[in-house]
Design a protein around this motif. Structure first.
Motif, PDB file in Angstrom:
ATOM      1  N   UNK A  52       0.921  -2.684  -6.241  1.00  0.00           N
ATOM      2  CA  UNK A  52       0.989  -1.490  -5.412  1.00  0.00           C
ATOM      3  C   UNK A  52      -0.378  -0.815  -5.412  1.00  0.00           C
ATOM      4  N   UNK A  53      -1.027  -0.764  -4.241  1.00  0.00           N
ATOM      5  CA  UNK A  53      -2.299  -0.051  -4.116  1.00  0.00           C
ATOM      6  C   UNK A  53      -1.983   1.398  -3.727  1.00  0.00           C
ATOM      7  N   UNK A  54      -2.163   2.288  -4.698  1.00  0.00           N
ATOM      8  CA  UNK A  54      -1.723   3.676  -4.555  1.00  0.00           C
ATOM      9  C   UNK A  54      -2.910   4.596  -4.299  1.00  0.00           C
ATOM     10  N   UNK A 101       3.236  -1.807   3.984  1.00  0.00           N
ATOM     11  CA  UNK A 101       3.155  -0.394   3.624  1.00  0.00           C
ATOM     12  C   UNK A 101       4.530   0.109   3.194  1.00  0.00           C
ATOM     13  N   UNK A 102       4.526   0.870   2.109  1.00  0.00           N
ATOM     14  CA  UNK A 102       5.796   1.388   1.611  1.00  0.00           C
ATOM     15  C   UNK A 102       6.394   2.415   2.568  1.00  0.00           C
ATOM     16  N   UNK A 103       5.555   3.137   3.283  1.00  0.00           N
ATOM     17  CA  UNK A 103       6.034   4.185   4.187  1.00  0.00           C
ATOM     18  C   UNK A 103       6.555   3.597   5.488  1.00  0.00           C
ATOM     19  N   UNK A 104       7.392   2.580   5.365  1.00  0.00           N
ATOM     20  CA  UNK A 104       8.008   1.941   6.531  1.00  0.00           C
ATOM     21  C   UNK A 104       9.453   1.616   6.181  1.00  0.00           C
ATOM     22  N   UNK A 105      10.373   2.289   6.822  1.00  0.00           N
ATOM     23  CA  UNK A 105      11.786   2.046   6.517  1.00  0.00           C
ATOM     24  C   UNK A 105      12.200   0.636   6.926  1.00  0.00           C
ATOM     25  N   UNK A 159       0.841  -1.193   0.000  1.00  0.00           N
ATOM     26  CA  UNK A 159       0.000   0.000   0.000  1.00  0.00           C
ATOM     27  C   UNK A 159       0.881   1.249   0.000  1.00  0.00           C
ATOM     28  N   UNK A 160       0.556   2.172  -0.906  1.00  0.00           N
ATOM     29  CA  UNK A 160       1.331   3.400  -1.043  1.00  0.00           C
ATOM     30  C   UNK A 160       0.423   4.575  -0.691  1.00  0.00           C
TER      31      UNK A 160
END
Length: 335
Positions: free
Chosen positions: A178-180, A302-306, A154-155
């Motif tokens: 990718x679910x944007x 989730x992409x927003x995870x380093x 998820x983006x």
């Protein structure tokens, strides 16, 4: 005296003649046979129409040869011939289901939050009871079958170090969906094009990422349509019919609505609280994914995870080392 006797004799003779006439009239009437008329049976409407709370199959699937009727119950009377001396009347009743109003019920609009019940590694998790009540035309997928894993990302937040993320996918020959959200679609068009160039798929995650159960049907349709228009403007292509509900919150009515728009809604069988910093860094991301590995696993990250990005290469290699292949959502899409 003789005169009185004559009068009495005449009266007796007349009485005898009248009695004879009356008897002959009765015998003549009984000599003519009459066909008995059977009583007309009144239809039992209660038994012909199923109770509202217990619809039967006949209400859902009326006979193919049934003629349409304006009323739910169509009643006709037709005599059935038996022998020449008797006739009976049979009541034919054909049930026609009431016309649908098109308005969803309160139960159909009730908000449901997606979840799964984790089991031992290698075992498919348990899923909400609502999944057993879904209708065939409500296109939803939450797990596949066989020794396959399906990676979805998820983006909705920051892209962070997307080059490292995409390199890990390329090095392990893994294609993801990718679910944007609309924000990232609009502000990062080059990233969207890059995803497609590298063989990945972009799915519809709505324009504003609002809870769909708080919106009207028209607002839901607008969210979906705006995403489609923006996607086509960037890529020149129609968006694949893959959909993910924001926050995993949906309703049976919304599933039907999205299905009518041509979408399959994708949930998941592995996820984690990865929109917050992880206590043990990348190890937490790795352990969460590998510890719940199972057949048909649909993974949500989730992409927003380093931490996810840092652990991605290690995760993909371990999944393959345990004998799993990576599939794509196109294999699970419902028509």
């Amino acid at each position: 005296m003789r005169k009185i006797s004559s009068i009495v004799a005449i009266a007796l003779t007349a009485g005898t003649l009248l009695a004879a006439c009356s008897k002959g009239s009765d015998e003549g009437a009984s000599a003519k046979p009459q066909t008995p008329v059977a009583p007309v049976q009144q239809p039992d409407v209660k038994s012909s129409v199923p109770p509202a709370d217990k619809p039967d199959k006949s209400a859902e699937e009326p006979p193919k040869d049934a003629k349409p009727a304006e009323e739910p119950v169509k009643q006709t009377q037709e005599p059935v011939k038996t022998d020449s001396a008797q006739q009976t009347t049979v009541q034919e009743q054909t049930y026609q289901p009431p016309k649908q109003t098109g308005k969803p019920t309160a139960a159909e609009k009730k908000a449901v939050s997606w979840y799964y019940m984790k089991k031992k590694k290698g075992e498919v998790p348990g899923f909400p009871a609502e999944t057993k009540q879904l209708k065939p035309d409500q296109k939803a997928v939450w797990v596949g079958t066989g020794k396959k894993v399906y990676l979805t990302i998820d983006v909705g937040g920051e892209l962070l170090d997307y080059k490292t993320l995409l390199q890990s996918l390329k090095d392990n020959d893994v294609k993801a969906t990718f679910f944007v959200t609309g924000y990232n679609l609009k502000n990062n068009p080059d990233y969207i094009k890059l995803l497609l160039e590298e063989g990945h798929t972009v799915g519809n995650h709505t324009i504003t990422h609002k809870d769909f159960t708080t919106l009207t049907d028209e607002q839901v349709k607008q969210e979906v349509a705006d995403f489609e228009k923006l996607y086509k403007g960037i890529t020149g292509k129609e968006v694949p019919k893959y959909f993910r509900f924001p926050y995993g919150t949906y309703s049976p009515h919304l599933l039907t609505l999205l299905s009518d728009l041509g979408y399959t809604s994708y949930f998941w069988s592995t996820a984690m609280k990865d929109w917050e910093p992880r206590k043990n860094g990348a190890d937490d991301a790795y352990n969460d994914i590998i510890g719940n590995l199972h057949d048909g696993n649909i993974i949500l990250m989730h992409q927003a995870s380093k931490e996810n990005i840092a652990a991605m290469d290690r995760i993909l290699k371990e999944i393959k080392s345990e004998g799993y292949e990576f599939g794509t959502l196109s294999e699970l899409q419902k028509k």
